[in-house]
Each structure stands twice: as C-alpha cells, then as structure tokens.
Motif scaffolding. Sequence first.
Motif, PDB file in Angstrom:
ATOM      1  N   GLY A  71      36.660  38.551  50.133  1.00 46.23           N
ATOM      2  CA  GLY A  71      36.211  37.316  50.769  1.00 46.23           C
ATOM      3  C   GLY A  71      37.106  36.128  50.450  1.00 46.23           C
ATOM      4  N   VAL A  72      37.294  35.258  51.426  1.00 48.55           N
ATOM      5  CA  VAL A  72      38.165  34.089  51.277  1.00 48.55           C
ATOM      6  C   VAL A  72      37.724  33.199  50.124  1.00 48.55           C
ATOM      7  N   SER A  73      36.424  33.082  49.918  1.00 49.96           N
ATOM      8  CA  SER A  73      35.911  32.201  48.867  1.00 49.96           C
ATOM      9  C   SER A  73      36.281  32.675  47.468  1.00 49.96           C
ATOM     10  N   ASN A  74      36.728  33.903  47.344  1.00 52.28           N
ATOM     11  CA  ASN A  74      37.111  34.449  46.042  1.00 52.28           C
ATOM     12  C   ASN A  74      38.616  34.451  45.819  1.00 52.28           C
ATOM     13  N   ILE A  75      39.322  33.694  46.638  1.00 51.07           N
ATOM     14  CA  ILE A  75      40.768  33.554  46.483  1.00 51.07           C
ATOM     15  C   ILE A  75      41.085  32.122  46.069  1.00 51.07           C
ATOM     16  N   ALA A  76      41.703  31.969  44.921  1.00 50.89           N
ATOM     17  CA  ALA A  76      42.075  30.643  44.420  1.00 50.89           C
ATOM     18  C   ALA A  76      43.554  30.400  44.685  1.00 50.89           C
ATOM     19  N   ASP A  77      43.879  29.203  45.131  1.00 53.30           N
ATOM     20  CA  ASP A  77      45.270  28.812  45.333  1.00 53.30           C
ATOM     21  C   ASP A  77      45.770  28.116  44.072  1.00 53.30           C
ATOM     22  N   ILE A  78      46.817  28.651  43.483  1.00 58.48           N
ATOM     23  CA  ILE A  78      47.401  28.091  42.272  1.00 58.48           C
ATOM     24  C   ILE A  78      48.522  27.139  42.670  1.00 58.48           C
ATOM     25  N   VAL A  79      48.439  25.918  42.208  1.00 50.86           N
ATOM     26  CA  VAL A  79      49.387  24.878  42.625  1.00 50.86           C
ATOM     27  C   VAL A  79      50.649  24.882  41.774  1.00 50.86           C
ATOM     28  N   ASN A  80      50.489  24.903  40.469  1.00 51.51           N
ATOM     29  CA  ASN A  80      51.634  24.743  39.570  1.00 51.51           C
ATOM     30  C   ASN A  80      52.130  26.080  39.034  1.00 51.51           C
ATOM     31  N   PRO A  81      53.444  26.240  38.954  1.00 52.29           N
ATOM     32  CA  PRO A  81      53.983  27.455  38.337  1.00 52.29           C
ATOM     33  C   PRO A  81      53.786  27.428  36.836  1.00 52.29           C
TER      34      PRO A  81
END
Length: 391
Positions: free
Chosen positions: A316-326
């Motif tokens: 599910g899309v809600s269980n995907i986190a976008d990580i901003v910083n390396p």
Amino acid sequence: MDFYKEALGYKELLVNIRRDLHREPELGFEEYKTSEKIKKFLDSIGVEYESIAKTGVKAIIRGKGDKTVALRADMDALPIQDKKERSYSSQIGGKMHACGHDAHVTVLLGAAMILKSMEKELKGNVVLMFEPAEETVGGARYMIEEGVLENPHIDAVIGLHVDESLKSGTIGLKPGVVHAASNPFAVKIKGKGAHGAHPDMGIDPITISCNVINALQTLISRETSPTEAAALTVGSIHGGTAENIIPDEVEIKGTMRTLSKEHRERLKVRFKEVVEGVSSSMRGTAEISMIDGYPCLYNDGPMLEFVRKTASELIGVSNIADIVNPSLGVESFAYFSMSRPSVFYFLGCGNKDKGIIHPAHNSLFDIDEDCLPVGAALQAALAYGFLNNNK
C-alpha cells in the motif's frame, strides 16, 4: 501469486532462521558457519550455488529467458557485545548482528523459497548474492572481481537494509544518492623532539597537529556549500610519551565523507594542500595516506520507480516513506550500483510498542520480526516483476 500471503506462511521458519543466525554472529570473511547454513538451506529447497569471495555464496534460480536480476544480502556481524536479554541473543562474546545482516540473509532465503516454487513461471534468472565483509572491506568489490555479475550476465541488482527508524511493515525510498563515499586517511606530522622546558629547541608536532585538525574543519565549514553535505572527522590522534617531552611525530587518523564524485575529488586535493601547507608554515612536514573507500551509492531512477510501483501494490502507498536526505554512512552495495542499474531501499523494522527502538551498531539493537515476511515477499515480487513485467 499473493507474495505477502505466501511469505506469511513461512513466517515461523523465517523467525527461526533469523534467530539461529543471530545467536552465532561472524565477522567479515569469517562467516564460515553462516555460509554453511545458507548452503544447507539452499540444498533443502533445490537451489544451485557456488562459493565466491572466500565466504560468500552465489546461488541461481533458473527460469526461461535471458534476463537476470540479482538480489543481495550481506552476512557479516560487528565486533560489539550483545547486551539484549533475549533467548536468541548472541552466544559469541564480543560479536553481534547489530546491523541486521542476519535479517537480510533471512529475507533473501525467504524470497528464494517463493521464487523456487514458481521458477517455471520466471521469464529469466534470479541470482541470490550473499555478500561477506560488508562492514569492513566491502565484499561486493571482491564478488564483482570474481565475476559474480556474469554467468549469467546480471541486468539489475536489488538490495535492502533494515531500518529501525521506520515502522515495521513499511519501507523507505530515496532517489539519487543514498549513501556517501568514504575516504579513510592517516597523517604523520613530523617535527623535532625537544625538552618540554625548551620548546624553541624543537619543532612541536602536537601543536602542528592541533592547527592541522582545526584547519581541516574549514574544508567543511568554509569550502563546502551549506546546501551540500559532507563530513570530515578525526577520530584518532597519537603522539608523545611524557608530559615534559616534545615528540618527533604525531599520527592522526580519520575519515572524509562526500556525496558526489566531483566533491570527493576536490576535497582530496584540498585536504593535501591544507595538511602540507599548515605543517610547512609551522616548520614541520606531513606524510599523508588517503585511500578511496566505498563509492557513493546511487539509486537508478527507473529501478526506484519500479520498486515504488511494486511496493504500492504489495503493502500500500501509505506504507511507503520518502526519504529526503542521504546518509553520510557508507554501504558496499554501492559497488553494485556503480556496475549495474540498481536500487537499494529500507525495510522498516522498528516497533516502539515492542521496545524495538535502538539504532544499528548499538549493543541493544533488535528488529521487529514481523518485517521478515514483508521483506521476503517484496524481494520475491520485485524479482518476478523485473523478469515478467518490467519493460
């Protein structure tokens, strides 16, 4: 196939595998028992394999087609005393799976079970890469040198790492640069020994070293853009034998971390100029040793979106986190990412309700084992999707 439902059916087995590995951790290029356990399991499900890079394992599930995708798991533990009070705590003093590599191996074996059960449906091959010595010298480099990416030719590589900062049941995706490049260094500052009461008779390498260390920090604070991350750490300084003796030399050691090839090369040049310039200005000399450690880990754009699409359908899309910083940490998967289109994502393993909150490389590190079937299902689904659906 419902990959997650299939993986859930293996959950008890996966937990047992992970706990067995956790009890008997082995350091880099010492993973003999771990390797044998992997081979024994692969024998039990009928997957062919070969040894590679001393203690590494390369296994192949052969489908019908020329495309090949590789799934990677690292195997080694860390020289840390396990302070958890669990039935599966490390039984080897001073060694611990404090970075989750036991979970990575388990996830890959779970994916192997699923993929082996459907090998006649695969329109290509799946190579399973069990990498030794990720924490030390980077076993990926040795595996590549020994031909792991050929016979069959591998078209893409997929890897993951557990992350206690992400809730179990979720994953994290980071486009572009994921991990930094490292440059370990050692510098000998040479002066002239003298009595502490007569500093004018000598050339003090301790004073020179202090100025060198301070000057090196300006490479980050004054020569690196505030919008571009980098790190330079001196973690060791040794010199002198008594409070009233100026020594002949001092040695400092540390590491430099950068997020692009261009920045890495520029700071390497400036590092040398600063160390030699400051030392010379204070009448000393410097011997510099700096090596290129792990390269930056880059995620291939199309491969990352392929993971996003597959994971959206699976968890599910809600269980995907976008990580901003390396991360300024390093990861030897970078060697694969330099050689083939690759993607590296993070598998949530944290659970505050269960007390799974301690960071990796910590003596209390643990994982929420509910993440194991999630990882196995997703790795299997990604391999299947790459071979059967990915254009």
